[in-house]
Design a protein around this motif. Structure first.
Motif, PDB file in Angstrom:
ATOM      1  N   GLU A 396       0.821  -1.205   0.000  1.00  0.00           N
ATOM      2  CA  GLU A 396       0.000   0.000   0.000  1.00  0.00           C
ATOM      3  C   GLU A 396       0.855   1.256   0.000  1.00  0.00           C
ATOM      4  OE1 GLU A 396      -3.204   0.489  -0.354  1.00  0.00           O
ATOM      5  OE2 GLU A 396      -3.660  -1.640  -0.531  1.00  0.00           O
ATOM      6  N   PHE A 397       2.037   1.183   0.629  1.00  0.00           N
ATOM      7  CA  PHE A 397       2.943   2.329   0.649  1.00  0.00           C
ATOM      8  C   PHE A 397       3.855   2.363  -0.577  1.00  0.00           C
ATOM      9  CE2 PHE A 397       1.672   2.527   5.066  1.00  0.00           C
ATOM     10  CZ  PHE A 397       1.716   3.879   5.334  1.00  0.00           C
ATOM     11  N   ARG A 398       3.600   1.452  -1.525  1.00  0.00           N
ATOM     12  CA  ARG A 398       4.343   1.371  -2.782  1.00  0.00           C
ATOM     13  C   ARG A 398       5.820   1.071  -2.586  1.00  0.00           C
ATOM     14  NH1 ARG A 398       1.417   5.956  -6.661  1.00  0.00           N
ATOM     15  NH2 ARG A 398      -0.707   5.321  -6.166  1.00  0.00           N
ATOM     16  N   GLU A 399       6.131   0.363  -1.523  1.00  0.00           N
ATOM     17  CA  GLU A 399       7.502  -0.099  -1.283  1.00  0.00           C
ATOM     18  C   GLU A 399       7.554  -1.561  -1.739  1.00  0.00           C
ATOM     19  OE1 GLU A 399       8.651   0.803   2.761  1.00  0.00           O
ATOM     20  OE2 GLU A 399       7.582   2.714   2.687  1.00  0.00           O
ATOM     21  N   TYR A 400       7.566  -1.737  -3.064  1.00  0.00           N
ATOM     22  CA  TYR A 400       7.310  -3.052  -3.640  1.00  0.00           C
ATOM     23  C   TYR A 400       8.430  -4.050  -3.386  1.00  0.00           C
ATOM     24  CZ  TYR A 400       3.817  -0.217  -6.009  1.00  0.00           C
ATOM     25  OH  TYR A 400       2.776   0.638  -6.279  1.00  0.00           O
ATOM     26  N   ALA A 401       9.681  -3.599  -3.433  1.00  0.00           N
ATOM     27  CA  ALA A 401      10.784  -4.528  -3.195  1.00  0.00           C
ATOM     28  C   ALA A 401      10.727  -5.093  -1.774  1.00  0.00           C
ATOM     29  CB  ALA A 401      12.125  -3.828  -3.443  1.00  0.00           C
ATOM     30  N   GLN A 402      10.462  -4.219  -0.805  1.00  0.00           N
ATOM     31  CA  GLN A 402      10.347  -4.682   0.585  1.00  0.00           C
ATOM     32  C   GLN A 402       9.119  -5.569   0.767  1.00  0.00           C
ATOM     33  OE1 GLN A 402      10.905  -1.673  -0.563  1.00  0.00           O
ATOM     34  NE2 GLN A 402      12.080  -0.372   0.854  1.00  0.00           N
ATOM     35  N   ALA A 403       8.028  -5.206   0.063  1.00  0.00           N
ATOM     36  CA  ALA A 403       6.813  -6.032   0.134  1.00  0.00           C
ATOM     37  C   ALA A 403       7.082  -7.424  -0.415  1.00  0.00           C
ATOM     38  CB  ALA A 403       5.683  -5.367  -0.647  1.00  0.00           C
ATOM     39  N   LYS A 404       7.853  -7.505  -1.493  1.00  0.00           N
ATOM     40  CA  LYS A 404       8.223  -8.800  -2.073  1.00  0.00           C
ATOM     41  C   LYS A 404       9.044  -9.616  -1.081  1.00  0.00           C
ATOM     42  CE  LYS A 404       9.000 -11.719  -5.539  1.00  0.00           C
ATOM     43  NZ  LYS A 404       7.916 -12.491  -6.182  1.00  0.00           N
ATOM     44  N   ALA A 405       9.986  -8.949  -0.410  1.00  0.00           N
ATOM     45  CA  ALA A 405      10.839  -9.651   0.559  1.00  0.00           C
ATOM     46  C   ALA A 405      10.017 -10.233   1.708  1.00  0.00           C
ATOM     47  CB  ALA A 405      11.903  -8.694   1.098  1.00  0.00           C
ATOM     48  N   GLU A 406       9.014  -9.506   2.162  1.00  0.00           N
ATOM     49  CA  GLU A 406       8.157 -10.010   3.241  1.00  0.00           C
ATOM     50  C   GLU A 406       7.235 -11.128   2.751  1.00  0.00           C
ATOM     51  OE1 GLU A 406       7.921  -9.403   6.508  1.00  0.00           O
ATOM     52  OE2 GLU A 406       9.708  -8.135   6.387  1.00  0.00           O
ATOM     53  N   LEU A 430       6.284  -4.271  -9.570  1.00  0.00           N
ATOM     54  CA  LEU A 430       7.738  -4.260  -9.808  1.00  0.00           C
ATOM     55  C   LEU A 430       8.029  -4.233 -11.302  1.00  0.00           C
ATOM     56  CD1 LEU A 430       8.871  -6.842  -7.100  1.00  0.00           C
ATOM     57  CD2 LEU A 430       9.511  -4.422  -7.182  1.00  0.00           C
ATOM     58  N   LEU A 431       7.253  -4.971 -12.078  1.00  0.00           N
ATOM     59  CA  LEU A 431       7.459  -4.984 -13.520  1.00  0.00           C
ATOM     60  C   LEU A 431       7.152  -3.613 -14.117  1.00  0.00           C
ATOM     61  CD1 LEU A 431       8.155  -6.409 -16.101  1.00  0.00           C
ATOM     62  CD2 LEU A 431       5.859  -7.423 -16.146  1.00  0.00           C
ATOM     63  N   LEU A 432       6.081  -2.959 -13.631  1.00  0.00           N
ATOM     64  CA  LEU A 432       5.755  -1.614 -14.101  1.00  0.00           C
ATOM     65  C   LEU A 432       6.889  -0.638 -13.807  1.00  0.00           C
ATOM     66  CD1 LEU A 432       1.997  -1.382 -13.049  1.00  0.00           C
ATOM     67  CD2 LEU A 432       2.865  -1.251 -15.389  1.00  0.00           C
ATOM     68  N   GLU A 433       7.479  -0.755 -12.617  1.00  0.00           N
ATOM     69  CA  GLU A 433       8.608   0.115 -12.268  1.00  0.00           C
ATOM     70  C   GLU A 433       9.779  -0.106 -13.216  1.00  0.00           C
ATOM     71  OE1 GLU A 433       9.607  -0.484  -8.164  1.00  0.00           O
ATOM     72  OE2 GLU A 433       8.277   1.139  -7.509  1.00  0.00           O
ATOM     73  N   ASN A 434      10.045  -1.378 -13.567  1.00  0.00           N
ATOM     74  CA  ASN A 434      11.163  -1.682 -14.469  1.00  0.00           C
ATOM     75  C   ASN A 434      10.893  -1.167 -15.879  1.00  0.00           C
ATOM     76  OD1 ASN A 434      12.882  -2.952 -12.627  1.00  0.00           O
ATOM     77  ND2 ASN A 434      11.781  -4.878 -12.790  1.00  0.00           N
ATOM     78  N   ILE A 435       9.635  -1.259 -16.328  1.00  0.00           N
ATOM     79  CA  ILE A 435       9.291  -0.723 -17.656  1.00  0.00           C
ATOM     80  C   ILE A 435       9.510   0.786 -17.682  1.00  0.00           C
ATOM     81  CG2 ILE A 435       7.378  -0.279 -19.245  1.00  0.00           C
ATOM     82  CD1 ILE A 435       6.226  -2.999 -18.462  1.00  0.00           C
ATOM     83  N   ASP A 436       9.027   1.470 -16.638  1.00  0.00           N
ATOM     84  CA  ASP A 436       9.199   2.929 -16.569  1.00  0.00           C
ATOM     85  C   ASP A 436      10.678   3.299 -16.494  1.00  0.00           C
ATOM     86  OD1 ASP A 436       6.490   3.307 -16.677  1.00  0.00           O
ATOM     87  OD2 ASP A 436       6.225   3.447 -14.508  1.00  0.00           O
ATOM     88  N   ARG A 437      11.445   2.514 -15.752  1.00  0.00           N
ATOM     89  CA  ARG A 437      12.886   2.788 -15.636  1.00  0.00           C
ATOM     90  C   ARG A 437      13.567   2.610 -16.996  1.00  0.00           C
ATOM     91  NH1 ARG A 437      13.821  -0.607 -11.901  1.00  0.00           N
ATOM     92  NH2 ARG A 437      13.325   0.821 -10.215  1.00  0.00           N
ATOM     93  N   PHE A 438      13.178   1.569 -17.715  1.00  0.00           N
ATOM     94  CA  PHE A 438      13.752   1.318 -19.044  1.00  0.00           C
ATOM     95  C   PHE A 438      13.448   2.468 -19.995  1.00  0.00           C
ATOM     96  CE2 PHE A 438      12.923  -0.180 -23.388  1.00  0.00           C
ATOM     97  CZ  PHE A 438      14.179  -0.664 -23.745  1.00  0.00           C
ATOM     98  N   LEU A 439      12.195   2.937 -19.984  1.00  0.00           N
ATOM     99  CA  LEU A 439      11.806   4.020 -20.884  1.00  0.00           C
ATOM    100  C   LEU A 439      12.477   5.337 -20.507  1.00  0.00           C
ATOM    101  CD1 LEU A 439       7.998   3.210 -21.304  1.00  0.00           C
ATOM    102  CD2 LEU A 439       9.819   2.840 -22.969  1.00  0.00           C
ATOM    103  N   THR A 440      12.710   5.528 -19.200  1.00  0.00           N
ATOM    104  CA  THR A 440      13.401   6.741 -18.741  1.00  0.00           C
ATOM    105  C   THR A 440      14.854   6.745 -19.194  1.00  0.00           C
ATOM    106  OG1 THR A 440      11.968   6.909 -16.801  1.00  0.00           O
ATOM    107  CG2 THR A 440      14.062   8.090 -16.716  1.00  0.00           C
ATOM    108  N   LEU A 441      15.502   5.576 -19.108  1.00  0.00           N
ATOM    109  CA  LEU A 441      16.909   5.468 -19.496  1.00  0.00           C
ATOM    110  C   LEU A 441      17.085   5.436 -21.008  1.00  0.00           C
ATOM    111  CD1 LEU A 441      18.118   2.841 -16.847  1.00  0.00           C
ATOM    112  CD2 LEU A 441      18.578   5.295 -16.869  1.00  0.00           C
ATOM    113  N   ASN A 442      15.992   5.144 -21.711  1.00  0.00           N
ATOM    114  CA  ASN A 442      16.049   5.091 -23.176  1.00  0.00           C
ATOM    115  C   ASN A 442      14.934   5.976 -23.754  1.00  0.00           C
ATOM    116  OD1 ASN A 442      18.047   2.621 -23.723  1.00  0.00           O
ATOM    117  ND2 ASN A 442      16.686   2.055 -22.042  1.00  0.00           N
ATOM    118  N   PRO A 443      15.068   7.284 -23.611  1.00  0.00           N
ATOM    119  CA  PRO A 443      13.986   8.205 -23.989  1.00  0.00           C
ATOM    120  C   PRO A 443      13.616   8.143 -25.470  1.00  0.00           C
ATOM    121  CG  PRO A 443      16.035   9.390 -23.585  1.00  0.00           C
ATOM    122  CD  PRO A 443      16.248   7.991 -23.111  1.00  0.00           C
TER     123      PRO A 443
END
Length: 503
Positions: A396-406, A430-443
């Protein structure tokens, strides 16, 4: 509300709707939302509503506006309005609203919905990037006519609509973010300077009278609509009808943002550029045109004079200037805070935390999901439940990596359908974050590259972001119109939509 009007107009355009029917609920027994209940109640809400209800008339695509006096009739009308809806995108909008409405007692959920659907400019910027225009607010004809009549009576002047924050002046305001207040001394020097240097300038003072000192109201080059039988609707029309707008970030500045009126918005801070969805330091909004500028410098008489000189030089032919590419912080009671601290020292039980989560009290639940509680748990079942709750709160707090670990700490034999759904939502996020990161790094890469939009649509559907999922489907369909996955996901949205009416 002003930004909301533009955002909903854009939604309507995406759905190919010719107009928008506006439903407004002002429950006589419980009129305020969670963030308003410290200053709006059943005894005073009509005073707030009297002015605000007229703002809906400025909506670019408004067909009708209906007010409801209780929540039951409000929801019944909404459900009735959407019961026969067939358009997948409209269904997605309905589901997202209903989802937020059902969680309206949760500060986190309400805040998230408020930012997404009311405050942020991301969809406005995206629409402008694609269509090279945005819907402008429109003053109602009767109001605009009254403003024009008053202008004629004031003579052949150059009209400057003016609003700067002076919350500290209003003794009845308990939520003022005083750091956003303007320097009244600098503005007074500027206005007095204009009396002699620019005698043809008429400053139209907008906003609450309680915020304005008497010496400001009495300046000979200022006109005050609220002292001349005009209200908020007239003031918004003055922004559209004036030759120029000056002021700090506010509702009136938002009106200027969504108009053709040249403007300068002063005291721009990082907290302001966040909702604008632009980098700090940007000189104008993505859809700004002509002399429409954001100012970061500290307000001073010299700055204001320089900006006015620059605008007058830019708009030497004023007749052409119009068509130029021209929270509630509730301060905690110390005694209450100490009492709350004492309560926090006693660990909660898992069943109590379950109740907090059911009521959307994620902030409170997070405080109690601590090491003291964990140390007191002995059974594998309780330990798995603890980690499930932790992953749910972190999600809910959008801390997805920590949520995955728990989430992976939950024993396999205790994995419920609810937990499995949560894991899917975490993975999708997490996949959405990676897609956005990819598009940011490759404008230079388009969002449709390798069918990324259909992947994004699936992830957004899993995370119950139906509006964004439907929009991603639309973008994917423009590039891959024959993809059967489009119909598959649309059917899934439709099924969720129909399920809501069966409840």
């Amino acid at each position: 509300m002003i930004t909301w009007c533009v955002k909903t107009s854009i939604k309507a355009k995406y759905c190919k709707c010719e107009g928008v029917d506006i439903f407004v609920c002002a429950d006589v027994d419980d009129p305020a939302c969670l963030f308003q209940n410290t200053y709006i109640n059943k005894n005073n809400y009509q005073g707030f509503l009297k002015d605000l209800r007229k703002v809906f008339d400025f909506h670019p695509l408004a067909k009708s506006c209906k007010f409801f006096r209780n929540r039951d009739s409000f929801m019944q009308a909404i459900r009735s309005r959407f019961a026969k809806e067939q358009d997948a995108l409209v269904q997605a909008y309905f589901l997202s609203y209903l989802q937020a409405y059902e969680k309206r007692t949760s500060p986190l959920s309400l805040s998230r919905y408020h930012h997404s659907e009311i405050t942020l400019h991301n969809d406005i910027n995206e629409y402008h990037k694609k269509h090279h225009e945005i819907p402008f607010l429109l003053s109602p004809s009767p109001i605009l006519k009254q403003v024009k009549t008053k202008k004629k009576k004031l003579g052949d002047r150059i009209f400057v609509a003016l609003n700067f924050r002076l919350r500290a002046q209003d003794k009845n305001t308990d939520d003022a973010w005083l750091e956003r207040d303007s320097d009244i001394g600098e503005w007074m020097q500027f206005l007095r300077y204009c009396v002699t240097v620019y005698p043809n300038l008429c400053f139209v003072l907008l906003g609450k009278l309680e915020e304005k000192p008497s010496e400001l109201l009495s300046l000979e080059n200022c006109f005050v609509p609220r002292l001349n039988n005009q209200d908020l609707a007239h003031e918004l029309a003055w922004v559209e009808e004036s030759d120029f707008f000056m002021g700090s970030s506010s509702g009136f500045a938002a009106m200027a943002n969504f108009s053709k009126t040249p403007y300068i918005i002063t005291k721009i801070t990082k907290s302001a550029t966040g909702p604008y969805c632009i980098p700090f330091g940007s000189q104008k909004l993505p859809f700004a045109q002509g002399f429409q500028k954001l100012i970061y410098e500290t307000e001073s008489k010299e700055l204001l004079v320089r900006l006015t000189d620059t605008w007058l030089h830019f708009s030497s032919n004023l007749k052409k200037s119009k068509v130029m590419p021209k929270e509630k912080i509730t301060k905690a009671n110390p005694k209450h805070t100490r009492a709350l601290d004492q309560k926090l020292k006693k660990p909660k039980t898992l069943s109590e935390i379950h109740s907090l989560l059911e009521n959307g009290q994620y902030h409170q639940a997070r405080k109690y999901l601590n090491i003291e509680l964990l140390r007191g748990l002995l059974s594998e079942s309780d330990l798995s439940t603890f980690h499930h709750y932790c992953s749910k709160v972190l999600y809910e707090f959008r801390e997805y990596a920590q949520a995955k670990a728990e989430s992976i700490k939950v024993e396999r034999k205790f994995i419920s359908d609810e937990h499995q759904t949560l894991v899917e939502q975490i993975n999708a996020s997490l996949l959405l974050e990676n897609i956005d990161r990819f598009l940011t790094l490759n404008p230079e890469t388009e969002s449709g590259f390798l069918g990324l939009e259909i992947v994004r649509a699936r992830c957004l559907f899993l995370t119950e972001n139906y509006m964004d999922a439907s929009r991603a489907l639309q973008r994917h369909a423009e590039r891959f119109p024959a993809d059967p996955a489009i119909e598959e996901i649309n059917k899934s949205i439709k099924q969720r939509f129909e399920n809501e009416f069966e409840k």
